[in-house]
Design an enzyme around this catalytic site. Structure first.
Site: not given
Ligand code: DLZ
Length: 173
Positions: A97, A122
């Site tokens: 992910h 960034f």
């Molecule tokens: C889904 C997800 C995961 C597993 N991990 C993180 C992370 O470590 N840091 C972060 O900022 N966001 C994470 N997300 C959420 C995704 O950025 C996003 O909000 C979802 O996939 C919905 O589009």
């Protein structure tokens, strides 16, 4: 130098452009909020230290880092900004992910910055562990929010100098 040996946010204070009168968007991801809020604090402190009024900081929160480019576009559409700072933390897990999110954010912000002409910064941590994240959010390797603020001040100043028709910029004049 390896990151284990230095504070990655150390910078020469005397060389940072004055932020007085400049406006910034700050977009903060809610995922890993302890970390991202520490980045936010470092960012705001640094902007204030270099003359930016809190009235000129336009802050929005988005659910996760993946939403940072959309948040940046929204805030830049509502306010006249000199740069937009995006703060997030994507920690590596058991799946890929992190790679998809990081790539999407980097590409999204690059495209948005080039299309709009507004610098998109960034300020996203991409650590392997929570400990690495804490080290870079006010810990032993500094604070990525500080770095992002310094980058935003420098990029905002390039725009201002270009508007003033200087013949060469970015070389200490
Ligand atoms: C889904 C997800 C995961 C597993 N991990 C993180 C992370 O470590 N840091 C972060 O900022 N966001 C994470 N997300 C959420 C995704 O950025 C996003 O909000 C979802 O996939 C919905 O589009």
């Amino acid at each position: 130098m390896a990151s284990s040996l230095k504070n990655l946010s150390a910078y020469d204070d005397s060389n940072i452009p004055d932020g007085n009168g400049k406006a910034f968007g700050i977009v903060v991801s809610e995922w890993n909020r302890d970390i991202t809020h520490a980045l936010y604090e470092g960012c705001v402190e640094t902007l204030e230290k270099h003359g930016v009024s809190t009235n000129d900081m336009h802050v929005i929160q988005v659910p996760g880092s993946f939403e940072l480019p959309a948040g940046a576009k929204l805030v830049a559409g509502y306010h006249k900004l000199d740069a937009v700072i995006c703060l997030g933390c994507v920690i590596k897990g058991e799946t890929k992910h992190d790679e998809y999110i990081n790539q999407a954010v980097a590409t999204g912000l690059t495209n948005l910055g080039l299309a709009s002409g507004i610098p998109m910064i960034f300020g996203v941590l991409t650590p392997n562990t929570e400990e690495q994240a804490r080290d870079r959010a006010g810990g032993k390797h500094g604070n990525k929010g500080v770095e992002a603020a310094v980058t935003a001040l420098r990029m905002a100043d390039l725009r201002k100098e270009l508007k003033q028709s200087k013949s060469s910029i970015g070389f200490g004049h």
